[in-house]
Design a protein around this motif. Structure first.
Motif, PDB file in Angstrom:
ATOM      1  N   LYS A  97      17.795  -5.603  -3.520  1.00 28.29           N
ATOM      2  CA  LYS A  97      17.401  -5.808  -4.919  1.00 28.29           C
ATOM      3  C   LYS A  97      15.907  -5.568  -5.120  1.00 28.29           C
ATOM      4  O   LYS A  97      15.488  -5.092  -6.166  1.00 28.29           O
ATOM      5  CB  LYS A  97      17.756  -7.235  -5.348  1.00 28.29           C
ATOM      6  CG  LYS A  97      19.242  -7.507  -5.395  1.00 28.29           C
ATOM      7  CD  LYS A  97      19.501  -8.967  -5.713  1.00 28.29           C
ATOM      8  CE  LYS A  97      20.989  -9.280  -5.656  1.00 28.29           C
ATOM      9  NZ  LYS A  97      21.237 -10.723  -5.850  1.00 28.29           N
ATOM     10  N   GLU A  98      15.098  -5.925  -4.118  1.00 26.75           N
ATOM     11  CA  GLU A  98      13.647  -5.857  -4.248  1.00 26.75           C
ATOM     12  C   GLU A  98      13.066  -4.468  -3.975  1.00 26.75           C
ATOM     13  O   GLU A  98      12.080  -4.066  -4.585  1.00 26.75           O
ATOM     14  CB  GLU A  98      13.035  -6.865  -3.270  1.00 26.75           C
ATOM     15  CG  GLU A  98      11.539  -6.879  -3.204  1.00 26.75           C
ATOM     16  CD  GLU A  98      11.053  -7.918  -2.220  1.00 26.75           C
ATOM     17  OE1 GLU A  98      10.739  -9.042  -2.666  1.00 26.75           O
ATOM     18  OE2 GLU A  98      11.007  -7.617  -1.006  1.00 26.75           O
ATOM     19  N   ALA A 101      11.964  -1.939  -6.720  1.00 28.79           N
ATOM     20  CA  ALA A 101      10.780  -2.397  -7.461  1.00 28.79           C
ATOM     21  C   ALA A 101       9.511  -2.175  -6.639  1.00 28.79           C
ATOM     22  O   ALA A 101       8.476  -1.762  -7.173  1.00 28.79           O
ATOM     23  CB  ALA A 101      10.929  -3.876  -7.828  1.00 28.79           C
ATOM     24  N   LYS A 104       8.613   1.464  -6.743  1.00 34.95           N
ATOM     25  CA  LYS A 104       7.927   1.801  -7.998  1.00 34.95           C
ATOM     26  C   LYS A 104       6.486   1.306  -7.956  1.00 34.95           C
ATOM     27  O   LYS A 104       5.569   2.015  -8.389  1.00 34.95           O
ATOM     28  CB  LYS A 104       8.674   1.223  -9.202  1.00 34.95           C
ATOM     29  CG  LYS A 104       8.011   1.586 -10.518  1.00 34.95           C
ATOM     30  CD  LYS A 104       8.915   1.396 -11.691  1.00 34.95           C
ATOM     31  CE  LYS A 104       8.306   1.746 -13.032  1.00 34.95           C
ATOM     32  NZ  LYS A 104       7.034   2.384 -13.083  1.00 34.95           N
ATOM     33  N   TRP A 135      16.833   3.956  -1.974  1.00 37.16           N
ATOM     34  CA  TRP A 135      16.091   3.049  -2.855  1.00 37.16           C
ATOM     35  C   TRP A 135      14.850   3.710  -3.439  1.00 37.16           C
ATOM     36  O   TRP A 135      14.137   3.106  -4.238  1.00 37.16           O
ATOM     37  CB  TRP A 135      15.673   1.793  -2.102  1.00 37.16           C
ATOM     38  CG  TRP A 135      16.815   0.936  -1.639  1.00 37.16           C
ATOM     39  CD1 TRP A 135      18.047   0.826  -2.204  1.00 37.16           C
ATOM     40  CD2 TRP A 135      16.814   0.069  -0.496  1.00 37.16           C
ATOM     41  NE1 TRP A 135      18.821  -0.055  -1.485  1.00 37.16           N
ATOM     42  CE2 TRP A 135      18.094  -0.533  -0.426  1.00 37.16           C
ATOM     43  CE3 TRP A 135      15.876  -0.249   0.476  1.00 37.16           C
ATOM     44  CZ2 TRP A 135      18.447  -1.441   0.563  1.00 37.16           C
ATOM     45  CZ3 TRP A 135      16.234  -1.157   1.461  1.00 37.16           C
ATOM     46  CH2 TRP A 135      17.494  -1.749   1.499  1.00 37.16           C
ATOM     47  N   LYS A 178      11.418 -10.463  -5.008  1.00 40.82           N
ATOM     48  CA  LYS A 178      10.952 -10.082  -6.350  1.00 40.82           C
ATOM     49  C   LYS A 178      11.954  -9.100  -6.956  1.00 40.82           C
ATOM     50  O   LYS A 178      12.471  -8.221  -6.284  1.00 40.82           O
ATOM     51  CB  LYS A 178       9.566  -9.449  -6.291  1.00 40.82           C
ATOM     52  CG  LYS A 178       8.540 -10.251  -5.508  1.00 40.82           C
ATOM     53  CD  LYS A 178       8.376 -11.659  -6.005  1.00 40.82           C
ATOM     54  CE  LYS A 178       7.313 -12.389  -5.235  1.00 40.82           C
ATOM     55  NZ  LYS A 178       7.626 -13.749  -4.920  1.00 40.82           N
ATOM     56  N   LYS A 179      12.200  -9.258  -8.220  1.00 45.63           N
ATOM     57  CA  LYS A 179      13.235  -8.453  -8.869  1.00 45.63           C
ATOM     58  C   LYS A 179      12.699  -7.246  -9.620  1.00 45.63           C
ATOM     59  O   LYS A 179      13.436  -6.335  -9.948  1.00 45.63           O
ATOM     60  CB  LYS A 179      14.032  -9.318  -9.852  1.00 45.63           C
ATOM     61  CG  LYS A 179      14.660 -10.537  -9.218  1.00 45.63           C
ATOM     62  CD  LYS A 179      15.730 -10.153  -8.211  1.00 45.63           C
ATOM     63  CE  LYS A 179      16.454 -11.341  -7.663  1.00 45.63           C
ATOM     64  NZ  LYS A 179      16.044 -11.791  -6.363  1.00 45.63           N
ATOM     65  N   ASN A 180      11.392  -7.258  -9.953  1.00 45.05           N
ATOM     66  CA  ASN A 180      10.862  -6.136 -10.722  1.00 45.05           C
ATOM     67  C   ASN A 180       9.408  -5.888 -10.344  1.00 45.05           C
ATOM     68  O   ASN A 180       8.759  -6.699  -9.671  1.00 45.05           O
ATOM     69  CB  ASN A 180      11.025  -6.378 -12.228  1.00 45.05           C
ATOM     70  CG  ASN A 180      10.338  -7.644 -12.694  1.00 45.05           C
ATOM     71  OD1 ASN A 180       9.154  -7.842 -12.435  1.00 45.05           O
ATOM     72  ND2 ASN A 180      11.078  -8.506 -13.382  1.00 45.05           N
ATOM     73  N   GLU A 181       8.903  -4.753 -10.812  1.00 40.96           N
ATOM     74  CA  GLU A 181       7.543  -4.365 -10.470  1.00 40.96           C
ATOM     75  C   GLU A 181       6.513  -5.343 -11.001  1.00 40.96           C
ATOM     76  O   GLU A 181       5.514  -5.636 -10.338  1.00 40.96           O
ATOM     77  CB  GLU A 181       7.246  -2.957 -11.002  1.00 40.96           C
ATOM     78  CG  GLU A 181       5.867  -2.466 -10.605  1.00 40.96           C
ATOM     79  CD  GLU A 181       5.501  -1.126 -11.231  1.00 40.96           C
ATOM     80  OE1 GLU A 181       4.591  -0.482 -10.694  1.00 40.96           O
ATOM     81  OE2 GLU A 181       6.112  -0.748 -12.255  1.00 40.96           O
ATOM     82  N   GLN A 183       6.628  -8.548 -11.245  1.00 36.57           N
ATOM     83  CA  GLN A 183       6.513  -9.682 -10.322  1.00 36.57           C
ATOM     84  C   GLN A 183       5.711  -9.287  -9.076  1.00 36.57           C
ATOM     85  O   GLN A 183       4.920 -10.086  -8.574  1.00 36.57           O
ATOM     86  CB  GLN A 183       7.897 -10.182  -9.917  1.00 36.57           C
ATOM     87  CG  GLN A 183       8.651 -10.852 -11.045  1.00 36.57           C
ATOM     88  CD  GLN A 183      10.063 -11.207 -10.638  1.00 36.57           C
ATOM     89  OE1 GLN A 183      10.766 -10.421 -10.002  1.00 36.57           O
ATOM     90  NE2 GLN A 183      10.493 -12.410 -10.998  1.00 36.57           N
TER      91      GLN A 183
END
Length: 196
Positions: A97-98, A101, A104, A135, A178-181, A183
């Motif tokens: 999941k991480e 992100a 990116k 990924w 962390k789930k998104n950039e 964060q």
């Protein structure tokens, strides 16, 4: 027998939700992290070569790790900060999941804040490389398939885990997941005391 032990450690991490109380160091053995198929797969990807030495004592342990998918090995003590190290492995759901992100983040900020991936305690480096490419990871990745970094400043209790090598050679850590950039940006800004 050694591969069975490594597989058992990997299974333990997967079953524990990637946050095992302790990551156990497996006995020394050789797991090939650069088979011909892996070298060819990496050559077709955008994953960057592993970093060259930058200093004589940058603050990380004097341990040499191999580049995932081939390339120069890296003596970690020759790297300097600021540097983000991300410990992950292929069976880890939170890592899956991480990682997009973080990929990116690296595309957007990697020139200012380098990232080094560490495929940790993973008996299947070919699968790890395939997943990393899927990924969208382009930052360099080293492999520690048998947990040789356990017992050093880079010991992890579970994955994903971040380490932050500061310019003065000090090291701090923070749990991943962390789930998104945004964060990841907030975490890096806090750890390094900077504004991106």
């Amino acid at each position: 027998m050694r591969r069975v032990l490594v597989a058992a450690v990997v299974a333990l991490l997967a079953l524990s939700g990637c946050s095992a109380k302790d990551v156990v160091k497996a006995p020394s053995a050789d797991i090939d992290v650069a088979t011909p198929d892996m070298v060819a797969m990496k050559a077709k990807s955008d994953i960057e070569p592993c970093p060259a030495p930058e200093t004589k004592d940058g603050g990380l342990p004097a341990k040499t790790v191999r580049c995932l998918g081939g390339g120069r090995s890296v003596d970690l003590s020759t790297l300097k900060g600021p540097l983000v190290l991300n410990f992950w492995n292929s069976p880890c759901v939170e890592c899956q999941k991480e990682s997009p992100a973080l990929a990116k983040f690296y595309r957007d900020y990697g020139r200012r804040i380098p990232v080094l991936g560490v495929d940790a305690v993973d008996g299947y480096p070919g699968i790890a490389l395939r997943k990393a490419i899927g990924w969208g990871i382009t930052y360099p990745i080293v492999a520690d398939p048998l947990g040789d970094l356990q017992g050093t400043k880079l010991s992890v209790r579970g994955v994903p885990t971040f380490f932050f090598l500061h310019a003065d050679g000090s090291l701090t850590a923070e749990a991943g997941g962390k789930k998104n950039e945004a964060q990841i940006v907030a975490m890096v800004e806090k750890q390094f005391g900077i504004q991106l």
